[in-house]
Design a protein around this motif. Structure first.
Motif, PDB file in Angstrom:
ATOM      1  N   LEU A 106      -4.587  10.425  -9.201  1.00 15.90           N
ATOM      2  CA  LEU A 106      -5.972  10.024  -8.988  1.00 15.90           C
ATOM      3  C   LEU A 106      -6.281   9.943  -7.495  1.00 15.90           C
ATOM      4  CD1 LEU A 106      -8.628   9.060 -10.307  1.00 15.90           C
ATOM      5  CD2 LEU A 106      -7.719   6.714 -10.181  1.00 15.90           C
ATOM      6  N   ALA A 107      -5.367   9.378  -6.731  1.00 17.38           N
ATOM      7  CA  ALA A 107      -5.569   9.263  -5.283  1.00 17.38           C
ATOM      8  C   ALA A 107      -5.704  10.639  -4.645  1.00 17.38           C
ATOM      9  CB  ALA A 107      -4.406   8.497  -4.657  1.00 17.38           C
ATOM     10  N   ASP A 108      -4.881  11.576  -5.085  1.00 22.96           N
ATOM     11  CA  ASP A 108      -4.937  12.930  -4.534  1.00 22.96           C
ATOM     12  C   ASP A 108      -6.263  13.608  -4.862  1.00 22.96           C
ATOM     13  OD1 ASP A 108      -3.561  15.278  -3.284  1.00 22.96           O
ATOM     14  OD2 ASP A 108      -3.882  16.109  -5.288  1.00 22.96           O
ATOM     15  N   THR A 109      -6.711  13.472  -6.098  1.00 26.02           N
ATOM     16  CA  THR A 109      -7.972  14.082  -6.521  1.00 26.02           C
ATOM     17  C   THR A 109      -9.160  13.477  -5.790  1.00 26.02           C
ATOM     18  OG1 THR A 109      -7.071  14.553  -8.720  1.00 26.02           O
ATOM     19  CG2 THR A 109      -9.473  14.532  -8.504  1.00 26.02           C
ATOM     20  N   MET A 110      -9.145  12.164  -5.597  1.00 23.24           N
ATOM     21  CA  MET A 110     -10.275  11.472  -4.988  1.00 23.24           C
ATOM     22  C   MET A 110     -10.194  11.452  -3.468  1.00 23.24           C
ATOM     23  SD  MET A 110     -11.871  10.688  -7.756  1.00 23.24           S
ATOM     24  CE  MET A 110     -13.130   9.492  -7.299  1.00 23.24           C
ATOM     25  N   GLY A 111      -9.086  11.936  -2.906  1.00 25.30           N
ATOM     26  CA  GLY A 111      -8.931  11.921  -1.452  1.00 25.30           C
ATOM     27  C   GLY A 111      -8.837  10.526  -0.886  1.00 25.30           C
ATOM     28  N   ALA A 112      -8.176   9.639  -1.616  1.00 26.42           N
ATOM     29  CA  ALA A 112      -8.051   8.244  -1.194  1.00 26.42           C
ATOM     30  C   ALA A 112      -6.579   7.884  -1.027  1.00 26.42           C
ATOM     31  CB  ALA A 112      -8.697   7.314  -2.216  1.00 26.42           C
ATOM     32  N   PRO A 113      -6.237   7.037  -0.067  1.00 26.26           N
ATOM     33  CA  PRO A 113      -4.839   6.644   0.119  1.00 26.26           C
ATOM     34  C   PRO A 113      -4.412   5.626  -0.928  1.00 26.26           C
ATOM     35  CG  PRO A 113      -6.223   5.471   1.676  1.00 26.26           C
ATOM     36  CD  PRO A 113      -7.122   6.436   0.957  1.00 26.26           C
ATOM     37  N   THR A 114      -3.121   5.525  -1.138  1.00 30.45           N
ATOM     38  CA  THR A 114      -2.570   4.459  -1.970  1.00 30.45           C
ATOM     39  C   THR A 114      -2.065   3.346  -1.058  1.00 30.45           C
ATOM     40  OG1 THR A 114      -0.376   5.473  -2.013  1.00 30.45           O
ATOM     41  CG2 THR A 114      -1.897   6.044  -3.802  1.00 30.45           C
ATOM     42  N   ARG A 115      -1.860   2.200  -1.639  1.00 32.73           N
ATOM     43  CA  ARG A 115      -1.304   1.080  -0.880  1.00 32.73           C
ATOM     44  C   ARG A 115      -0.365   0.287  -1.777  1.00 32.73           C
ATOM     45  NH1 ARG A 115      -4.139  -3.912  -2.113  1.00 32.73           N
ATOM     46  NH2 ARG A 115      -6.018  -3.463  -3.360  1.00 32.73           N
ATOM     47  N   THR A 116       0.565  -0.392  -1.139  1.00 32.31           N
ATOM     48  CA  THR A 116       1.490  -1.269  -1.855  1.00 32.31           C
ATOM     49  C   THR A 116       0.822  -2.618  -2.055  1.00 32.31           C
ATOM     50  OG1 THR A 116       3.394  -0.147  -0.869  1.00 32.31           O
ATOM     51  CG2 THR A 116       3.762  -2.329  -1.834  1.00 32.31           C
ATOM     52  N   LEU A 117       0.829  -3.098  -3.266  1.00 31.34           N
ATOM     53  CA  LEU A 117       0.238  -4.402  -3.558  1.00 31.34           C
ATOM     54  C   LEU A 117       1.156  -5.522  -3.056  1.00 31.34           C
ATOM     55  CD1 LEU A 117      -1.044  -3.593  -7.144  1.00 31.34           C
ATOM     56  CD2 LEU A 117      -2.486  -4.150  -5.174  1.00 31.34           C
ATOM     57  N   PRO A 118       0.619  -6.730  -2.827  1.00 29.75           N
ATOM     58  CA  PRO A 118       1.458  -7.845  -2.371  1.00 29.75           C
ATOM     59  C   PRO A 118       2.643  -8.075  -3.299  1.00 29.75           C
ATOM     60  CG  PRO A 118      -0.870  -8.425  -2.250  1.00 29.75           C
ATOM     61  CD  PRO A 118      -0.803  -7.114  -2.954  1.00 29.75           C
ATOM     62  N   GLU A 119       3.736  -8.554  -2.742  1.00 30.81           N
ATOM     63  CA  GLU A 119       4.961  -8.753  -3.508  1.00 30.81           C
ATOM     64  C   GLU A 119       4.731  -9.647  -4.723  1.00 30.81           C
ATOM     65  OE1 GLU A 119       8.615  -8.488  -4.987  1.00 30.81           O
ATOM     66  OE2 GLU A 119       7.779  -7.260  -3.373  1.00 30.81           O
ATOM     67  N   SER A 120       3.822 -10.619  -4.605  1.00 31.71           N
ATOM     68  CA  SER A 120       3.559 -11.506  -5.738  1.00 31.71           C
ATOM     69  C   SER A 120       2.939 -10.771  -6.919  1.00 31.71           C
ATOM     70  CB  SER A 120       2.617 -12.640  -5.311  1.00 31.71           C
ATOM     71  OG  SER A 120       1.383 -12.117  -4.836  1.00 31.71           O
ATOM     72  N   ILE A 121       2.299  -9.612  -6.662  1.00 31.46           N
ATOM     73  CA  ILE A 121       1.686  -8.809  -7.723  1.00 31.46           C
ATOM     74  C   ILE A 121       2.591  -7.635  -8.077  1.00 31.46           C
ATOM     75  CG2 ILE A 121      -0.309  -7.417  -8.387  1.00 31.46           C
ATOM     76  CD1 ILE A 121      -0.932 -10.377  -8.077  1.00 31.46           C
ATOM     77  N   GLY A 122       3.055  -6.910  -7.083  1.00 30.93           N
ATOM     78  CA  GLY A 122       3.932  -5.767  -7.287  1.00 30.93           C
ATOM     79  C   GLY A 122       3.161  -4.493  -7.599  1.00 30.93           C
ATOM     80  N   GLY A 123       3.832  -3.350  -7.360  1.00 31.90           N
ATOM     81  CA  GLY A 123       3.240  -2.076  -7.714  1.00 31.90           C
ATOM     82  C   GLY A 123       2.405  -1.472  -6.597  1.00 31.90           C
ATOM     83  N   ILE A 124       1.647  -0.418  -6.963  1.00 34.22           N
ATOM     84  CA  ILE A 124       0.796   0.286  -6.010  1.00 34.22           C
ATOM     85  C   ILE A 124      -0.620   0.370  -6.560  1.00 34.22           C
ATOM     86  CG2 ILE A 124       2.715   1.655  -5.131  1.00 34.22           C
ATOM     87  CD1 ILE A 124       1.538   4.051  -6.702  1.00 34.22           C
ATOM     88  N   ALA A 125      -1.562   0.697  -5.673  1.00 36.71           N
ATOM     89  CA  ALA A 125      -2.964   0.794  -6.063  1.00 36.71           C
ATOM     90  C   ALA A 125      -3.647   1.882  -5.264  1.00 36.71           C
ATOM     91  CB  ALA A 125      -3.678  -0.539  -5.839  1.00 36.71           C
ATOM     92  N   VAL A 126      -4.706   2.440  -5.847  1.00 36.72           N
ATOM     93  CA  VAL A 126      -5.644   3.267  -5.116  1.00 36.72           C
ATOM     94  C   VAL A 126      -6.990   2.573  -5.196  1.00 36.72           C
ATOM     95  CG1 VAL A 126      -6.074   4.742  -7.158  1.00 36.72           C
ATOM     96  CG2 VAL A 126      -6.707   5.545  -4.865  1.00 36.72           C
ATOM     97  N   ASP A 127      -7.670   2.464  -4.079  1.00 36.39           N
ATOM     98  CA  ASP A 127      -8.933   1.738  -3.992  1.00 36.39           C
ATOM     99  C   ASP A 127     -10.092   2.726  -3.948  1.00 36.39           C
ATOM    100  OD1 ASP A 127      -7.430  -0.644  -3.800  1.00 36.39           O
ATOM    101  OD2 ASP A 127      -7.246  -0.378  -1.631  1.00 36.39           O
ATOM    102  N   LEU A 128     -11.012   2.601  -4.902  1.00 36.63           N
ATOM    103  CA  LEU A 128     -12.135   3.517  -5.023  1.00 36.63           C
ATOM    104  C   LEU A 128     -13.445   2.745  -5.048  1.00 36.63           C
ATOM    105  CD1 LEU A 128     -10.642   5.657  -7.949  1.00 36.63           C
ATOM    106  CD2 LEU A 128     -10.460   6.149  -5.489  1.00 36.63           C
ATOM    107  N   LEU A 129     -14.538   3.462  -4.891  1.00 31.53           N
ATOM    108  CA  LEU A 129     -15.877   2.917  -5.111  1.00 31.53           C
ATOM    109  C   LEU A 129     -16.538   3.755  -6.188  1.00 31.53           C
ATOM    110  CD1 LEU A 129     -17.315   2.279  -1.517  1.00 31.53           C
ATOM    111  CD2 LEU A 129     -16.541   0.552  -3.146  1.00 31.53           C
TER     112      LEU A 129
END
Length: 378
Positions: A106-129
């Motif tokens: 999804l990040a690649d298609t939308m041209g958006a970077p991914t980020r690592t979520l805080p350790e208390s949450i875990g995992g990765i995210a892509v932020d979109l509008l």
């Protein structure tokens, strides 16, 4: 996908789609999200927010001077994240993807970077509008919190099925324990554009379309969307979106064990001075038993139980968007729920109507305003 099931054969809607009407899904979405993960808010008073949250049935996961994370009993990440801010506002929400590969795709298609979520949450995210400007996070790999003790559903004598003998029913007036976040409802000035964005990018399926009275030929004005889990049933709607004069949060819904938990929990809230907006009743689209409350910051939140679950075979229903058509049974819908009670919300809505129809960069036209005005009186 399994063979499609129609809607006009005594199923969830009296009417199905007509030829040429809006599609209910994308043929080739970028990904198919699995569920809703959490909502994000900013509020100036976290102490007051937490007090209501506990009365409503949440448990606190994290509490600092600047953050409040709240959860239900099911194993998952926190379903509400509240940050301290200068004013109360809805700040976005998150969906879970099936895996990290989907997030990267999804990040690649939308041209958006991914980020690592805080350790208390875990995992990765892509932020979109989304096209309404609402922040949408798609996540994977978050830690699932250990389950909490759930509220036990009551054993019921229904019809001639005798399951309870020499035992009384005395539900305690205690907070209804929230099990999980079920759905969020949003309003958009770019409704069709936003609808297509969720279908094409996140793979959501429309369960039901509503149209303004007398305006079916102008297309839908609200859609109830579910996650596409194939043959595994999903909530009738995880996201519902309506056309309106401004982009805003409408309400969010949280599942509880049964009607007794919902009703007794409502008495607990009422006795502590909180404001019931509308309820108790049973919806038509989604079928859930509902009870709506206002939190101290004016946000609308719902307890629900016994909602519809659909797999990917069911086609969308079509119905007129009317105030009387929002519930199968229950008290008449209130002005507070509709957002037309005297107060700041209705004033803001009226101002936004005047602004929206003056500008041509949105879908809220004078004709759509006329249709919306019929909803409350129909």
């Amino acid at each position: 996908m399994s063979q499609r099931v129609g809607t006009h054969q005594g199923l969830h809607s009296e009417h199905g789609s007509l030829p040429g009407e809006h599609r209910d899904r994308s043929r080739n979405p970028v990904i198919k999200v699995h569920d809703i993960a959490w909502l994000e808010f900013e509020k100036p008073d976290l102490v007051r927010a937490e007090a209501f949250a506990h009365a409503f049935g949440f448990a606190t996961v994290l509490r600092t001077e600047d953050q409040l994370h709240l959860r239900g009993t099911e194993p998952a990440a926190p379903c509400l994240m509240v940050r301290k801010g200068g004013r109360s506002r809805f700040a976005g929400y998150a969906f879970t993807a099936h895996d990290e590969v989907d997030v990267l795709s999804l990040a690649d298609t939308m041209g958006a970077p991914t980020r690592t979520l805080p350790e208390s949450i875990g995992g990765i995210a892509v932020d979109l509008l989304d096209p309404s400007g609402i922040p949408v996070h798609v996540i994977a790999g978050a830690h699932a919190l250990a389950p909490l003790t759930p509220q036990t559903p009551h054993i019921l004598n229904v019809g001639r099925d005798l399951l309870r003998t020499n035992a009384t029913q005395r539900p305690l007036r205690i907070p209804a324990r929230v099990q999980r976040l079920g759905h969020v409802v949003l309003q958009s000035t770019r409704y069709v554009e936003a609808l297509n964005w969720y279908l094409d990018n996140l793979g959501m399926i429309v369960s039901d379309f509503l149209y303004f009275p007398g305006q079916r030929d102008q297309g839908p004005a609200m859609s109830f969307m579910r996650c596409d889990r194939g043959a595994t049933p999903a909530d009738h709607h995880t996201l519902a979106m309506a056309l309106g004069p401004r982009n805003r949060y409408v309400h969010s819904a949280y599942q509880v064990a049964d009607l007794d938990a919902l009703a007794a929990g409502g008495e607990y809230l009422r006795e502590r001075g909180y404001h019931r907006s509308w309820g108790i009743g049973r919806h038509i689209q989604g079928s859930q038993i509902f009870d709506y409350w206002r939190d101290p910051d004016g946000f609308l939140v719902e307890h629900f139980t016994d909602g519809d679950m659909f797999d990917d075979t069911l086609e969308p229903g079509w119905a007129a968007f009317t105030a009387s058509g929002l519930a199968q049974w229950g008290p008449p819908v209130t002005k507070d729920f509709l957002g037309i009670a005297p107060g700041r919300e209705s004033i803001d809505e009226l101002r936004s109507m005047a602004t929206a129809i003056r500008h041509r960069d949105n879908e809220f036209t004078l004709s759509r305003l006329a249709g919306l005005m019929k909803v409350a009186t129909s």
